[in-house]
Design a protein around this motif. Structure first.
Motif, mmCIF file in Angstrom:
data_model
loop_
_atom_site.group_PDB
_atom_site.id
_atom_site.type_symbol
_atom_site.label_atom_id
_atom_site.label_comp_id
_atom_site.label_asym_id
_atom_site.label_seq_id
_atom_site.Cartn_x
_atom_site.Cartn_y
_atom_site.Cartn_z
ATOM 1 N N TYR A 3 -60.155 -22.080 14.044
ATOM 2 C CA TYR A 3 -61.066 -20.944 13.890
ATOM 3 C C TYR A 3 -62.250 -21.270 12.982
ATOM 4 O O TYR A 3 -63.041 -20.394 12.663
ATOM 5 N N LEU A 4 -62.344 -22.524 12.564
ATOM 6 C CA LEU A 4 -63.423 -22.932 11.650
ATOM 7 C C LEU A 4 -64.453 -23.778 12.391
ATOM 8 O O LEU A 4 -64.089 -24.621 13.213
ATOM 9 N N PRO A 5 -65.732 -23.587 12.065
ATOM 10 C CA PRO A 5 -66.751 -24.480 12.633
ATOM 11 C C PRO A 5 -66.497 -25.925 12.185
ATOM 12 O O PRO A 5 -65.919 -26.173 11.124
ATOM 13 N N ALA A 64 -53.898 -11.339 1.693
ATOM 14 C CA ALA A 64 -54.615 -11.483 0.423
ATOM 15 C C ALA A 64 -55.149 -12.906 0.277
ATOM 16 O O ALA A 64 -54.955 -13.557 -0.744
ATOM 17 N N TYR A 65 -55.799 -13.373 1.325
ATOM 18 C CA TYR A 65 -56.399 -14.709 1.268
ATOM 19 C C TYR A 65 -57.617 -14.604 0.359
ATOM 20 O O TYR A 65 -58.564 -13.872 0.663
ATOM 21 N N ALA A 66 -57.597 -15.334 -0.763
ATOM 22 C CA ALA A 66 -58.507 -15.023 -1.865
ATOM 23 C C ALA A 66 -59.905 -15.600 -1.664
ATOM 24 O O ALA A 66 -60.400 -16.379 -2.482
ATOM 25 N N VAL A 67 -60.567 -15.191 -0.593
ATOM 26 C CA VAL A 67 -61.920 -15.717 -0.370
ATOM 27 C C VAL A 67 -62.873 -15.306 -1.487
ATOM 28 O O VAL A 67 -63.918 -15.929 -1.673
ATOM 29 N N ALA A 120 -62.580 -17.194 9.658
ATOM 30 C CA ALA A 120 -61.478 -17.945 10.268
ATOM 31 C C ALA A 120 -60.161 -17.176 10.121
ATOM 32 O O ALA A 120 -59.363 -17.097 11.056
ATOM 33 N N VAL A 121 -59.946 -16.587 8.934
ATOM 34 C CA VAL A 121 -58.710 -15.827 8.733
ATOM 35 C C VAL A 121 -58.677 -14.631 9.692
ATOM 36 O O VAL A 121 -57.641 -14.340 10.297
ATOM 37 N N ASN A 122 -59.803 -13.965 9.849
ATOM 38 C CA ASN A 122 -59.810 -12.791 10.738
ATOM 39 C C ASN A 122 -59.537 -13.186 12.189
ATOM 40 O O ASN A 122 -58.792 -12.508 12.899
ATOM 41 N N ASP A 123 -60.125 -14.315 12.611
ATOM 42 C CA ASP A 123 -59.864 -14.765 13.982
ATOM 43 C C ASP A 123 -58.414 -15.232 14.135
ATOM 44 O O ASP A 123 -57.785 -15.039 15.184
ATOM 45 N N TRP A 124 -57.884 -15.838 13.069
ATOM 46 C CA TRP A 124 -56.468 -16.229 13.047
ATOM 47 C C TRP A 124 -55.569 -14.986 13.128
ATOM 48 O O TRP A 124 -54.582 -14.975 13.870
ATOM 49 N N LEU A 125 -55.932 -13.933 12.397
ATOM 50 C CA LEU A 125 -55.143 -12.692 12.447
ATOM 51 C C LEU A 125 -55.129 -12.130 13.867
ATOM 52 O O LEU A 125 -54.089 -11.678 14.362
ATOM 53 N N ARG A 177 -51.211 -3.790 13.308
ATOM 54 C CA ARG A 177 -52.632 -3.591 13.044
ATOM 55 C C ARG A 177 -52.947 -4.483 11.845
ATOM 56 O O ARG A 177 -52.040 -4.957 11.173
ATOM 57 N N ALA A 178 -54.222 -4.667 11.548
ATOM 58 C CA ALA A 178 -54.528 -5.587 10.450
ATOM 59 C C ALA A 178 -55.733 -5.133 9.644
ATOM 60 O O ALA A 178 -56.468 -4.230 10.038
ATOM 61 N N SER A 179 -55.884 -5.815 8.507
ATOM 62 C CA SER A 179 -56.982 -5.538 7.586
ATOM 63 C C SER A 179 -57.938 -6.725 7.599
ATOM 64 O O SER A 179 -57.502 -7.877 7.552
ATOM 65 N N ILE A 180 -59.223 -6.428 7.630
ATOM 66 C CA ILE A 180 -60.234 -7.488 7.693
ATOM 67 C C ILE A 180 -60.392 -8.135 6.317
ATOM 68 O O ILE A 180 -60.502 -7.442 5.300
ATOM 69 N N VAL A 181 -60.352 -9.472 6.306
ATOM 70 C CA VAL A 181 -60.589 -10.226 5.073
ATOM 71 C C VAL A 181 -62.104 -10.418 4.932
ATOM 72 O O VAL A 181 -62.768 -10.831 5.885
ATOM 73 N N VAL A 182 -62.639 -10.094 3.754
ATOM 74 C CA VAL A 182 -64.093 -10.205 3.572
ATOM 75 C C VAL A 182 -64.421 -10.918 2.266
ATOM 76 O O VAL A 182 -63.671 -10.833 1.295
ATOM 77 N N PRO A 183 -65.574 -11.606 2.230
ATOM 78 C CA PRO A 183 -66.034 -12.177 0.962
ATOM 79 C C PRO A 183 -66.628 -11.055 0.112
ATOM 80 O O PRO A 183 -67.844 -10.844 0.090
ATOM 81 N N SER A 184 -65.764 -10.337 -0.592
ATOM 82 C CA SER A 184 -66.203 -9.112 -1.275
ATOM 83 C C SER A 184 -67.207 -9.396 -2.381
ATOM 84 O O SER A 184 -67.947 -8.505 -2.795
#
Ligand code: FES
Lengths: 149, 361
Positions: free
Chosen positions: B35-37, B101-104, B119-124, B136-143
């Protein structure tokens, strides 16, 4: 309904106030742009001396960061816990229907109305007026509070 | 396990359960390669960059994972099969909401943070949502980069499996701060709940008075950060600006909330000119916009005391049942249930209906 003369109009100019003691009650008299209002000097929250509080404007915000400020001086903040009361209505800001401070009717009467029982000024009951502390003279206008018994 | 406890569990399971907090873990950055470039795969292969490292649940801390939840060769929470067997099936879970809780937020390179989050979101989507319709899932974001987080929310927010944006409760600044407006706006515009969860890796310590010494302090002390976040959201006027915003506090505990509601309602009457956009009692914002998951359970196991807390919260619609799988909060499923003897209607709300309504499931 005893009426009490509490001040001459010169004593409470626009923006001014005077706290008076009538029949054991402490009452604040305010002049907002020429209109007079009298409020019980006792906060409905815990009895704080409301009429000694700061006067502020009304602040309203449609959105965070936006401030609409109006009616400068018309909001009274209790010196104890800062509850806000509208001097014109006696209503609290946060619960106007249920939390309000007692208001009294205020009128301005010419001296003649106070002196002449037979020909009072229009709209005023004839005396007796309680005016011990005021030597009522014909030239003056007086602020009169109507204190229900 | 007593017969009554088993019966009770069976009865609740039969009525249907929504689990508002299931935790999944990315086994390793290599698992994200599909899922990564190419550029970021090379960076991971050829430089010291390995992704964000350990999450807020250190693999060896006792509370982090039930021992049986660790698949061969992977961390707990990384196996769909185990999650199905251990969390979904025993509870008869109709719908389970994943958080990762992937700590981006710990990645200082903003482009790397975005790449890893995406990549985590596409993996999810590929490894979890597409394979298990109950999830269902929660979107991981670079907060830490709210504009970039908003873009990521827009990128995947339309996927029907995503119901939430995940934000770690520890942050560089509280989430009501205006720097986060783009992020919150994106969550609202994509009709997603904002889930604020345990942990996070910002550059500042987990207490305002500095670094604690022991894991216990960070673990149980996290409640104070939830309190600061919630207070900030209300008084910054986030709910006035976004009347449709919904926030869930995940793994926050909930018995601390009544005392704050009392205090806020009291002080707001005098302090409201400083935050004039807050036009209603603070408790009303909580009742309308905020929910809390039940694990780690910080409430008394006694029915009468629990009912008092519900009464003090002022609403029976705030609590969302969660197992917090695979974190180790209880030994038997019965211990994760609300106390015995509660009214059926309340049980149904906590176990299912509150989440269904709030997440529109
Ligand atoms: S006594 Fe006036 S606000 Fe409390």
């Amino acid at each position: 309904m005893p009426k009490h003369v509490v001040a001459t109009v010169e004593e409470i100019p626009p923006g001014g106030r005077k706290v008076v003691e009538i029949a054991g009650r402490s009452i604040g008299v305010f002049n907002l742009g020429g209109d007079y209002f009298a409020l019980r000097n006792r906060c409905p929250h815990q009895g704080g001396p409301l009429c000694l509080g700061k006067q502020s404007g009304f602040i309203h915000s449609p959105l965070p960061g936006e401030y609409e400020y109006s009616r400068q001086g018309e909001i009274l903040k209790c010196p104890w816990h800062s509850w806000e009361f509208d001097i014109r209505t006696g209503q609290s800001w946060f619960d106007p229907a249920r939390v309000r401070v007692r208001q009294y009717d205020v009128t301005v009467a010419p001296a003649q109305a106070l002196l002449d029982r037979e020909a009072p000024a229009p709209g005023l009951e004839p005396g007796p007026y309680v005016a011990e502390t005021y030597p009522v003279t014909v030239e003056q206008q007086y602020i009169v509070i109507d204190l229900p018994g | 396990m007593t017969a009554t406890a088993t019966d009770r569990l069976a009865q609740i399971v039969a009525q249907g359960v929504i689990d508002a907090d299931l935790n999944v873990v990315v086994p390793s950055s290599a698992d994200l390669f599909p899922y990564l470039p190419e550029y970021w795969r090379e960076q991971i292969n050829q430089t010291g960059f390995k992704g964000p490292g350990e999450s807020s649940y250190p693999a060896s801390a006792e509370t982090s994972a039930r021992p049986e939840a660790k698949p061969d060769g992977g961390p707990a929470g990384s196996s769909l099969a185990l999650l199905q067997q251990q969390a979904l099936d025993p509870w008869g879970t109709e719908i389970g909401i994943l958080t990762c809780a992937y700590a981006v937020e710990a990645i200082h390179n903003p482009d790397a943070a975005v790449a890893m989050a995406s990549a985590v979101n596409d993996w999810l989507i590929a490894e979890w949502l597409d394979k298990e319709p109950r999830l269902r899932a929660s979107i991981v974001v670079p907060s830490q980069q709210p504009e970039l987080a908003a873009r990521e929310i827009d990128r995947v927010g339309g996927h029907p499996g995503f119901v939430q944006v995940y934000l770690p409760v520890r942050a560089e600044a509280p989430y009501g701060n205006r720097r986060y407006l783009p992020l919150l706006d994106a969550a609202v515009r994509n009709d997603l709940v904002v889930g604020i969860g345990f942990g996070g890796s910002p550059p500042n310590p987990p207490t305002p008075s500095g670094w604690p010494s022991y894991y216990m302090e960070e673990w149980a002390g996290m409640a104070s950060i939830f309190q600061s976040q919630l207070m900030n959201l209300i008084f910054e006027g986030v709910f006035d600006r976004f009347p449709a915003l919904r926030v869930t506090l995940i793994e926050s505990g909930f018995t601390w909330l009544p005392s704050l509601l009392w205090r806020w309602n009291k002080e707001w009457k005098g302090l409201r000119p400083q935050t004039p956009w807050v036009r209603r009692l603070p408790s009303e914002y909580v009742h309308e916009h905020v929910r809390l998951t039940t694990q780690p359970w910080d409430a008394p196991p006694v029915e009468a005391q629990f009912l008092q807390i519900i009464d003090q919260l002022g609403s029976d619609e705030l609590l969302l049942f969660s197992t917090d799988y695979p974190h180790w909060q209880y030994d038997t499923p019965e211990e994760a249930l609300p106390p015995a003897g509660l009214p059926d209607a309340l049980i149904a709300k906590i176990m299912r209906d509150n989440a269904r309504t709030f997440y529109r499931l």
